[in-house]
Design a protein around this motif. Structure first.
Motif, mmCIF file in Angstrom:
data_model
loop_
_atom_site.group_PDB
_atom_site.id
_atom_site.type_symbol
_atom_site.label_atom_id
_atom_site.label_comp_id
_atom_site.label_asym_id
_atom_site.label_seq_id
_atom_site.Cartn_x
_atom_site.Cartn_y
_atom_site.Cartn_z
ATOM 1 N N TRP A 110 28.401 18.137 4.120
ATOM 2 C CA TRP A 110 28.136 19.503 3.712
ATOM 3 C C TRP A 110 28.928 19.758 2.441
ATOM 4 N N PRO A 111 28.368 20.511 1.510
ATOM 5 C CA PRO A 111 28.986 20.698 0.193
ATOM 6 C C PRO A 111 30.399 21.259 0.234
ATOM 7 N N GLU A 112 30.736 22.027 1.261
ATOM 8 C CA GLU A 112 32.060 22.650 1.330
ATOM 9 C C GLU A 112 33.133 21.687 1.814
ATOM 10 N N SER A 113 32.766 20.477 2.211
ATOM 11 C CA SER A 113 33.723 19.514 2.742
ATOM 12 C C SER A 113 34.791 19.170 1.707
ATOM 13 N N GLU A 114 36.049 19.062 2.166
ATOM 14 C CA GLU A 114 37.142 18.686 1.270
ATOM 15 C C GLU A 114 36.911 17.311 0.651
ATOM 16 N N SER A 115 36.218 16.439 1.390
ATOM 17 C CA SER A 115 35.989 15.095 0.861
ATOM 18 C C SER A 115 35.038 15.102 -0.329
ATOM 19 N N LEU A 116 34.346 16.198 -0.568
ATOM 20 C CA LEU A 116 33.453 16.292 -1.718
ATOM 21 C C LEU A 116 34.076 17.078 -2.877
ATOM 22 N N SER A 117 35.346 17.434 -2.748
ATOM 23 C CA SER A 117 35.983 18.170 -3.847
ATOM 24 C C SER A 117 36.257 17.218 -5.010
ATOM 25 N N ASN A 118 36.394 17.768 -6.193
ATOM 26 C CA ASN A 118 36.662 16.961 -7.391
ATOM 27 C C ASN A 118 38.148 16.692 -7.601
ATOM 28 N N MET A 119 39.002 17.253 -6.749
ATOM 29 C CA MET A 119 40.438 17.133 -6.953
ATOM 30 C C MET A 119 40.878 15.670 -6.919
ATOM 31 N N GLY A 120 41.512 15.221 -7.988
ATOM 32 C CA GLY A 120 42.031 13.867 -8.075
ATOM 33 C C GLY A 120 40.981 12.806 -8.378
ATOM 34 N N ILE A 121 39.780 13.220 -8.672
ATOM 35 C CA ILE A 121 38.687 12.283 -8.954
ATOM 36 C C ILE A 121 38.385 12.297 -10.452
ATOM 37 N N GLY A 122 38.323 11.115 -11.038
ATOM 38 C CA GLY A 122 37.972 11.007 -12.457
ATOM 39 C C GLY A 122 36.473 11.172 -12.658
ATOM 40 N N PRO A 123 36.019 11.047 -13.900
ATOM 41 C CA PRO A 123 34.589 11.192 -14.171
ATOM 42 C C PRO A 123 33.800 10.032 -13.551
ATOM 43 N N PRO A 124 32.502 10.256 -13.276
ATOM 44 C CA PRO A 124 31.697 9.158 -12.735
ATOM 45 C C PRO A 124 31.570 8.044 -13.762
ATOM 46 N N PRO A 125 31.375 6.808 -13.304
ATOM 47 C CA PRO A 125 31.223 5.689 -14.244
ATOM 48 C C PRO A 125 30.036 5.937 -15.172
ATOM 49 N N SER A 126 30.155 5.502 -16.413
ATOM 50 C CA SER A 126 29.087 5.735 -17.392
ATOM 51 C C SER A 126 27.795 5.031 -16.995
ATOM 52 N N LYS A 127 27.882 3.965 -16.201
ATOM 53 C CA LYS A 127 26.671 3.246 -15.810
ATOM 54 C C LYS A 127 25.933 3.918 -14.646
ATOM 55 N N TRP A 128 26.569 4.927 -14.013
ATOM 56 C CA TRP A 128 25.923 5.605 -12.889
ATOM 57 C C TRP A 128 24.794 6.473 -13.402
ATOM 58 N N LYS A 129 23.612 6.290 -12.859
ATOM 59 C CA LYS A 129 22.423 7.029 -13.308
ATOM 60 C C LYS A 129 21.794 7.817 -12.169
ATOM 61 N N GLY A 130 22.533 8.040 -11.104
ATOM 62 C CA GLY A 130 21.981 8.732 -9.938
ATOM 63 C C GLY A 130 21.825 10.226 -10.154
ATOM 64 N N ILE A 131 21.265 10.886 -9.156
ATOM 65 C CA ILE A 131 21.103 12.347 -9.165
ATOM 66 C C ILE A 131 21.552 12.874 -7.819
ATOM 67 N N CYS A 132 21.839 14.150 -7.765
ATOM 68 C CA CYS A 132 22.146 14.809 -6.502
ATOM 69 C C CYS A 132 20.959 15.699 -6.122
ATOM 70 N N GLN A 133 20.548 15.598 -4.886
ATOM 71 C CA GLN A 133 19.453 16.438 -4.414
ATOM 72 C C GLN A 133 19.924 17.234 -3.209
ATOM 73 N N ASN A 134 19.623 18.499 -3.201
ATOM 74 C CA ASN A 134 19.889 19.396 -2.063
ATOM 75 C C ASN A 134 21.366 19.615 -1.759
ATOM 76 N N ILE A 135 22.277 19.162 -2.625
ATOM 77 C CA ILE A 135 23.700 19.469 -2.480
ATOM 78 C C ILE A 135 24.287 19.697 -3.871
ATOM 79 N N THR A 136 25.453 20.326 -3.891
ATOM 80 C CA THR A 136 26.171 20.508 -5.144
ATOM 81 C C THR A 136 26.873 19.204 -5.475
ATOM 82 N N CYS A 137 26.634 18.687 -6.657
ATOM 83 C CA CYS A 137 27.249 17.402 -7.032
ATOM 84 C C CYS A 137 28.714 17.571 -7.392
ATOM 85 N N ASN A 138 29.490 16.578 -7.033
ATOM 86 C CA ASN A 138 30.852 16.488 -7.529
ATOM 87 C C ASN A 138 30.916 15.224 -8.370
ATOM 88 N N LYS A 139 32.113 14.846 -8.772
ATOM 89 C CA LYS A 139 32.241 13.664 -9.626
ATOM 90 C C LYS A 139 32.072 12.402 -8.812
#
Length: 139
Positions: A110-139
């Protein structure tokens, strides 16, 4: 109730047997309202909402192996490496690590989960080409 499965026949399903047992112990609500789940694949049993007195009645019935309350367990972490206190530069030992089994409980996402927070997470790798569907994306 126990390990030996009871064959269902055309007259009685396992759930109907469980409902019949519940009707014998319930003081207040209907058996259908009390029954949470009827198990029939790995073992013969059921989960039900019962009072202490109803639990005692059920425990005393012939054929009942055990009655125990359910427990709610709280997740400790979604980041096992940090939880175990390992440094990020730990020396790996493949021969020892190959015999370790780590269990996982799937609690859903679920989007509100602490495990989906951006805290302490760097940017996604430049080679990542995925998308987020039906949830709020984090890094």
């Amino acid at each position: 109730m126990g390990a030996l499965p009871r064959a269902e026949d055309e007259y009685f399903s396992i759930e109907s047997v469980h409902l019949c047992i519940l009707e014998q112990v319930l003081d207040r609500s209907s058996a259908r309202e009390s029954l949470v789940c009827s198990y029939k694949n790995s073992f013969d049993g059921f989960a039900a909402k019962l009072t202490e007195q109803e639990q005692r009645k059920l425990r005393g019935m012939e054929g009942v192996v055990s009655v125990f309350p359910s427990r709610t367990l709280k997740l400790h972490t979604t980041r096992s490496w940090d939880f175990l206190g390992f440094p990020s530069t730990v020396r790996r030992m493949p021969t020892i690590e190959s015999d370790i089994i780590i269990g996982m409980i799937d609690t859903g996402i679920w989007p509100e989960s602490e495990s989906l927070s951006n805290m302490g997470i760097g940017p996604p790798p430049s080679k990542w080409k995925g998308i987020c569907q039906n949830i709020t994306c984090n890094k």
